[in-house]
Each structure stands twice: as structure tokens, then as C-alpha cells.
Design a protein around this motif. Structure first.
Motif, short mmCIF file in Angstrom:
data_model
loop_
_atom_site.label_atom_id
_atom_site.label_comp_id
_atom_site.label_asym_id
_atom_site.label_seq_id
_atom_site.Cartn_x
_atom_site.Cartn_y
_atom_site.Cartn_z
N LEU A 1 -3.31 -3.59 -4.03
CA LEU A 1 -2.50 -3.00 -2.97
C LEU A 1 -2.84 -3.70 -1.66
CD1 LEU A 1 -2.79 0.80 -3.89
CD2 LEU A 1 -0.96 -0.80 -4.47
N SER A 2 -1.81 -4.26 -1.01
CA SER A 2 -2.06 -5.00 0.22
C SER A 2 -0.82 -4.97 1.10
CB SER A 2 -2.44 -6.45 -0.10
OG SER A 2 -2.63 -7.19 1.09
N GLU B 1 0.82 -1.21 0.00
CA GLU B 1 0.00 0.00 0.00
C GLU B 1 0.85 1.26 0.00
OE1 GLU B 1 -2.44 -0.45 3.42
OE2 GLU B 1 -3.59 -2.13 2.59
#
Length: 418
Positions: free
Chosen positions: A131-132, A112
């Protein structure tokens, strides 16, 4: 990366024939980049330097080669289901670009915290970006979950035989373009680049010396070869090779074929990026400049040798590049930052500016500090950032300012506002 992203059973390393096959497979689909003499760099370090310009690939990185070779080996069913990769940088763009060209759905998992410009560049090349997590380690968890859930094929950034043989095509080209190179200096992250290059180069020229370079803040392969577990971490300019865990395959190749590994510090990386830009007029990211950084750190080791450098990537943020250039001007005594304590009355600043100008100094920035407690209430502290000729010129300016009755302190460039 941890072992969850590496093969559970260690496959054999590719050989020279496999790398030659890879060269035929990608012929016409990646750029055959030039390997050219660099006389200015040669003069700088005292060795005969040749540069392989992998920053000229479509995604401005060598990653195009290995990613494409791996994608070309997918079955029709694997192509239909799609691929997944985890990366915040060059591997992401290479997988996205070539997957799009080949009509293969691609998912890229990125932290992220990845700068928006990199996310946008990956999306622009046709990939779905997820996004993680705050870090790559956290992104890895999501990558594994999605791979299992959607039955996707992982395109590993380095610990894969096809990726390794793709990167090895660089050595084939270098030794064809400059046959009498006697040393190759190659950046190391996870180890895919140096593994492929070492396999091909040692097969063609058993006497050639292969030297790897790692960022001193991330000495993963260096430590592993010594049976150590060095601390890895910190903010490095060479984020492209800031890898905490090297691959099993790549470790085997490096242990067998690489002659030595050098660790390069951050100032050396900055100097190398700046040298590529100012002397070679080409863009190098921190990782891409790591080979040159090693040569500049220990020129005596390379003196008189014919050295091939792999400029493996040129994706560098423009703001960071501008900062490096200014910092190098300061290191090279081309910019000086001075703090002068003066009386806070009309005309004094003009007198100072006239003195600096009369002596040939070019004022780049002026900043007032009236609230410093170590400055008299009727005084002010003024910071000047000045373009100068050399160290002697700086000393001349300081002497002249002190001759006007003012106190002068020389600042580090980072302390100025420039």
C-alpha cells in the motif's frame, strides 16, 4: 497512467492470428463465458441484445484473459524473479490469481485508500500487497521504484501486445457463439479490452460496428481522438474504467478500428447496473454495465440492430448495489419520500399511518424532526419513506394526507434517510 508504465518503443499491434494463438494458450485456464440473448433487455431498449458474461470468470472480470496471456510469455528467469502490477481493482486480482497458479511471485501496489475488502481479496489470491500513496498516480511511483530495485517484470493492465491479444479472445468467442451480431458495444478504460476485441472482430467481420463507451467523468480516449485534453475526475460508479491516460498501443488500435465512442453519465450507469440485476439476475459493476448504459441512453441509435454487450466485470460492493436498487425504485416511482408537518400530540402519527396503509402504501421508514426552526414549537416534521405502485398512487397519498389538514412536501430520495 503516464508513459513511465508504457513501452518506450511502440511494438506492433497483434493481429487475428496472434489472438487465435492466445485463445489456444489460455484454453482450459480461463472460463469460456456464455454469450446469450437477453430478451428482457431487448424489449427494454428496442434492439436485439446479446450479453457476453465475463463476470463469470474466476476473478469475475475479463482481466483474467490478458493477464494470463502475458504471464505465460515470461521467460523462466522472469518467472523466478517475479512480477509487479499496479491496480486497485480487477487487474490486481487477475495477476494475483494466475501468478499464484503458475508459481510466480507477484507484488501488487495499491493506493492506501483502497477498500480493505479489495486488499484482502488480492492477498487471498496469493499476492504480496504494497500500500503506497493516496492515489494511483502516487502508487505508480512506488511501483516503478520496486520494479527497478527488485528487477521485477511489469504486467501492464492494458498497453501491452500480449494483454491486448488476450482480451481479443472475447471477440473470437462472441462471433462464434452469435455469428450474426452486427454491432459490439465495449467499455473503455485504458483501451486494452476494446483494442483486442476490435482487432479480432474487424478481421473476422469487416462490416461489424464497434462502439466504445467511457464514463462521462473520464473521457480520456474520446478526447484524445479529438485532439483535446478533457478534464478527467470525479466520483464515478464506473471506477474500473476511470482512467486519465490511455495507452499508446490502445490509442492506435482504437483510432484505426473503433467506429465511435459514447460517453455515459452516472444515472445511466446506475440504471444499467440495476437492469442487469433485476432483469438478467446477474451482477455488473459500473464499468461492466457501461455498454448497456450507452444503449439505454440512446436506444434509437441501436434500434433494430443485433447488439453484443460485453459485461466485463461484476465486482461491485454490496452496499453500493443496495443503494442503487433503492435509488432506481425511487426513479421508477416505486418509492416516494414525503415530509409532513403535524401537531405534536398523541394519535396524529397513528392517524397518518392508518391513512397511508388504507390506501395501500407500505411505510419503509419514519423519521421525526422536532428542532427544525421552520416548524412550530408545538409541531413536528415527519419524513415518511413509502413503497408505492406508481406516480398516480403517490399523488393519491399526498391528496389524502393534505385532506387531513397537513402540509406535505415531496422529497428527493437522497433527502430521506432510507
Amino acid at each position: 497512467m503516464t508513459d513511465t508504465l508504457t513501452q518506450t518503443a511502440l511494438p506492433p499491434l497483434p493481429d487475428l492470428d496472434a489472438i487465435r494463438e492466445a485463445a489456444a494458450e489460455i484454453d482450459g485456464q480461463v472460463v469460456r463465458t456464455p454469450c446469450l440473448p437477453a430478451p428482457k433487455l431487448s424489449q427494454l431498449v428496442g434492439a436485439e441484445i446479446y450479453v457476453k458474461y465475463e463476470n463469470m470468470q474466476v476473478t469475475n472480470s475479463f482481466k483474467d484473459r490478458g493477464a494470463l496471456v502475458r504471464l505465460l510469455r515470461l521467460s523462466e528467469e522472469e518467472r523466478r524473479r517475479g512480477v509487479i502490477a499496479m491496480s486497485a481493482g480487477n487487474h490486481a486480482q487477475a495477476v494475483a490469481y494466475h501468478s499464484s497458479r503458475l508459481g510466480i511471485p507477484a507484488t501488487i501496489v495499491m493506493p492506501e485508500t483502497t477498500p480493505f475488502v479489495k486488499v484482502q481479496a488480492t492477498q487471498a489470491r496469493g499476492a504480496r500487497v504494497v500500500l503506497s500513496g493516496e492515489t494511483l498516480a502516487e502508487s505508480q511511483i512506488e511501483c516503478e521504484r520496486l520494479r527497478a530495485e527488485q528487477d521485477l517484470t511489469l504486467i501492464h493492465p492494458y498497453d501491452d501486445p500480449d494483454v491486448i491479444r488476450g482480451q481479443g479472445t472475447i471477440a473470437l468467442e462472441m462471433l462464434e457463439q452469435a455469428p450474426d451480431l452486427d454491432m459490439l458495444v465495449v467499455p473503455i478504460g485504458g483501451g486494452g479490452l476494446i483494442s483486442g476485441i476490435a482487432i479480432a472482430a474487424k478481421a473476422l467481420r469487416p462490416d461489424i460496428t464497434i462502439v466504445g463507451t467511457e464514463a462521462a467523468l473520464y473521457p480520456s480516449m474520446w478526447g484524445m481522438l479529438r485532439g483535446e485534453s478533457p478534464t478527467c475526475g470525479g466520483n464515478t460508479l464506473a471506477e474500473g474504467i476511470a482512467v486519465k491516460n490511455v495507452g499508446k498501443l490502445t490509442y492506435a488500435a482504437v483510432r484505426a478500428l473503433v467506429d465511435d465512442i459514447m460517453l455515459v453519465d452516472e444515472p445511466s450507469l446506475e440504471r444499467a447496473v440495476n437492469a442487469y440485476l433485476t432483469l438478467q439476475k446477474t451482477m455488473a459493476e459500473g464499468a461492466g454495465a457501461a455498454g448497456l448504459a450507452a444503449v439505454m441512453m440512446a436506444p434509437e441509435r441501436f434500434a433494430g440492430r443485433k447488439v453484443g454487450l460485453v459485461l466485463c466485470g461484476g465486482n461491485i460492493d454490496a452496499r453500493i448495489l443496495a443503494s442503487i436498487m433503492v435509488r432506481e425504485l425511487a426513479r421508477g416511482e416505486r418509492i416516494v419520500a414525503l415530509r409532513v408537518v403535524i401537531q405534536d400530540r398523541p394519535g396524529v402519527l397513528g392517524e397518518l399511518a392508518c391513512t397511508i396503509g388504507r390506501l395501500g402504501g407500505n411505510i419503509l421508514e419514519v423519521s421525526h424532526h422536532r428542532l427544525f426552526l421552520n416548524v412550530p414549537a408545538k409541531g413536528t416534521s415527519v419524513d415518511f419513506t413509502i413503497e408505492i405502485r406508481d406516480a398516480a398512487h403517490a399523488a393519491e397519498l399526498i391528496t389524502a394526507i393534505e385532506g387531513l389538514g397537513f402540509s406535505v412536501t415531496r422529497l428527493e430520495a437522497a433527502e430521506s434517510h432510507f
